[in-house]
Design a protein around this motif. Structure first.
Motif, PDB file in Angstrom:
ATOM      1  N   LEU A 198      50.294  37.266  33.065  1.00 47.10           N
ATOM      2  CA  LEU A 198      50.516  36.704  34.402  1.00 47.10           C
ATOM      3  C   LEU A 198      51.541  37.484  35.202  1.00 47.10           C
ATOM      4  CD1 LEU A 198      50.561  32.871  33.653  1.00 47.10           C
ATOM      5  CD2 LEU A 198      48.873  34.118  34.976  1.00 47.10           C
ATOM      6  N   ALA A 199      52.128  38.518  34.609  1.00 47.18           N
ATOM      7  CA  ALA A 199      53.214  39.237  35.262  1.00 47.18           C
ATOM      8  C   ALA A 199      52.780  39.827  36.600  1.00 47.18           C
ATOM      9  CB  ALA A 199      53.716  40.351  34.348  1.00 47.18           C
ATOM     10  N   GLY A 200      53.666  39.680  37.583  1.00 47.70           N
ATOM     11  CA  GLY A 200      53.458  40.353  38.857  1.00 47.70           C
ATOM     12  C   GLY A 200      52.361  39.752  39.709  1.00 47.70           C
ATOM     13  N   GLY A 221      45.447  39.804  35.922  1.00 47.90           N
ATOM     14  CA  GLY A 221      46.771  39.219  36.011  1.00 47.90           C
ATOM     15  C   GLY A 221      46.761  37.844  36.634  1.00 47.90           C
ATOM     16  N   SER A 222      47.723  37.581  37.520  1.00 51.46           N
ATOM     17  CA  SER A 222      47.864  36.246  38.109  1.00 51.46           C
ATOM     18  C   SER A 222      46.719  35.870  39.029  1.00 51.46           C
ATOM     19  CB  SER A 222      49.192  36.160  38.875  1.00 51.46           C
ATOM     20  OG  SER A 222      49.278  37.189  39.850  1.00 51.46           O
ATOM     21  N   ALA A 223      45.924  36.846  39.480  1.00 48.10           N
ATOM     22  CA  ALA A 223      44.777  36.520  40.336  1.00 48.10           C
ATOM     23  C   ALA A 223      43.772  35.640  39.615  1.00 48.10           C
ATOM     24  CB  ALA A 223      44.104  37.800  40.820  1.00 48.10           C
ATOM     25  N   VAL A 224      43.752  35.693  38.297  1.00 48.93           N
ATOM     26  CA  VAL A 224      42.816  34.882  37.518  1.00 48.93           C
ATOM     27  C   VAL A 224      43.021  33.389  37.794  1.00 48.93           C
ATOM     28  CG1 VAL A 224      42.262  34.172  35.145  1.00 48.93           C
ATOM     29  CG2 VAL A 224      42.456  36.593  35.704  1.00 48.93           C
ATOM     30  N   LEU A 225      44.259  32.993  38.049  1.00 53.04           N
ATOM     31  CA  LEU A 225      44.551  31.577  38.288  1.00 53.04           C
ATOM     32  C   LEU A 225      43.874  31.053  39.539  1.00 53.04           C
ATOM     33  CD1 LEU A 225      48.382  31.471  37.511  1.00 53.04           C
ATOM     34  CD2 LEU A 225      46.477  30.931  35.985  1.00 53.04           C
ATOM     35  N   HIS A 226      43.583  31.939  40.491  1.00 55.47           N
ATOM     36  CA  HIS A 226      43.052  31.517  41.785  1.00 55.47           C
ATOM     37  C   HIS A 226      41.558  31.792  41.931  1.00 55.47           C
ATOM     38  CE1 HIS A 226      47.288  31.247  42.917  1.00 55.47           C
ATOM     39  NE2 HIS A 226      47.427  32.449  42.380  1.00 55.47           N
TER      40      HIS A 226
END
Length: 269
Positions: free
Chosen positions: A201-203, A111-116
């Motif tokens: 990217l949800a949540g 999820g959104s952790a991939v961005l970081h």
């Protein structure tokens, strides 16, 4: 493409991380020409950052030998994985790699952790420059079954086995494709079938929670009453959903278009 394709192996957990060694072994065992270049120390959460740790206007690049891989050139680099991946695709660590493998990360990248993630960041930097890449992670964030274990043994060999199984398909993928693999922290015999799942990217992904908690602890000047407790949003069919059910899960990192991977069901380990 022959099986002597050049593979660059990197990570964000550092040159001495067991996941890096397992990933390098997986590529070598499949007959690829492997070079390893990884941060000299832990660099988690660095995304695709280009930071370098400079002393006397120089970065330190130290030649290393990895256990069981005497013929593999390995380098400890005082830079973030995004910078290492960029240098590699520009030919700074020998020939330009045909494939970049990043990981195996200690903890999932979902999820959104991939961005970081520095693990995913290195893969995305490579993909942006036309090099096919894989970010591989060991999923430690959900208890699948049975009693909770505070510090379970790491089954690096399980993730390495899955990586080895998909390497032939990765080197034939469209140039610049970026794949994200999360493998449950289970013995290989207990792994379920590899599946393809949508990346969303949800949540808030589970690996972000410790970073958020650390920020809250250190940000003493913020009004605590206004802080919102993050939640984990599990979208049905997403990467988070599939891996927590025990499936090694492969996703394409892209924001739009068809993200299905039609060859996953044919992979045999």
């Amino acid at each position: 493409m022959t099986n002597r394709a050049h593979v660059l192996v990197t990570n964000d957990d550092g040159i001495d991380a067991p996941g890096l060694l397992a990933l390098a072994h997986a590529a070598c065992d499949r007959g690829f020409d492997v070079t390893v270049a990884a941060p000299h120390r832990q660099a988690s959460g660095s995304a695709g950052g280009l930071s370098m740790f400079v002393v006397d206007e120089k970065i330190d690049i130290t030649h290393r030998r990895l256990r069981g891989l005497p013929g593999v050139d390995a380098y400890a680099v005082s830079a973030h994985p995004g910078m290492i991946a960029l240098a590699a695709v520009l030919g700074r660590f020998g020939s330009v790699p045909d494939l970049v493998l990043s990981g195996i990360n200690e903890g999932s990248n979902l999820g959104s952790a991939v961005l970081h993630s520095g693990t995913a960041g290195a893969a995305m930097v490579a993909g942006a420059h036309g090099i096919t890449a894989l970010a591989a992670s060991l999923h430690l964030d959900f208890e699948l079954e049975g009693p909770a274990v505070s510090d379970p043994p790491r089954h690096w060999e399980s993730a390495a086995e899955v990586v080895g199984a998909i390497l032939p398909q990765l080197v034939e993928a469209d140039p610049g494709s970026v794949f994200n693999l999360n493998v449950p922290n289970l013995p290989a015999a207990d792994q379920r079938a590899l599946v393809s799942a949508a990346w969303t990217l949800a949540g808030t992904a589970p690996t972000l929670l410790p970073f958020i908690a650390d920020f809250d602890r250190r940000a003493a000047t913020l009004p605590v009453a206004e802080l919102v407790e993050p939640t984990i949003d599990i979208v049905e069919g997403s990467d988070i959903d599939k891996v927590r059910l025990g499936h090694p899960t492969l996703s394409l990192l892209q924001f739009s278009g068809d993200s299905s991977i039609d060859w996953v069901s044919q992979v045999r380990r």
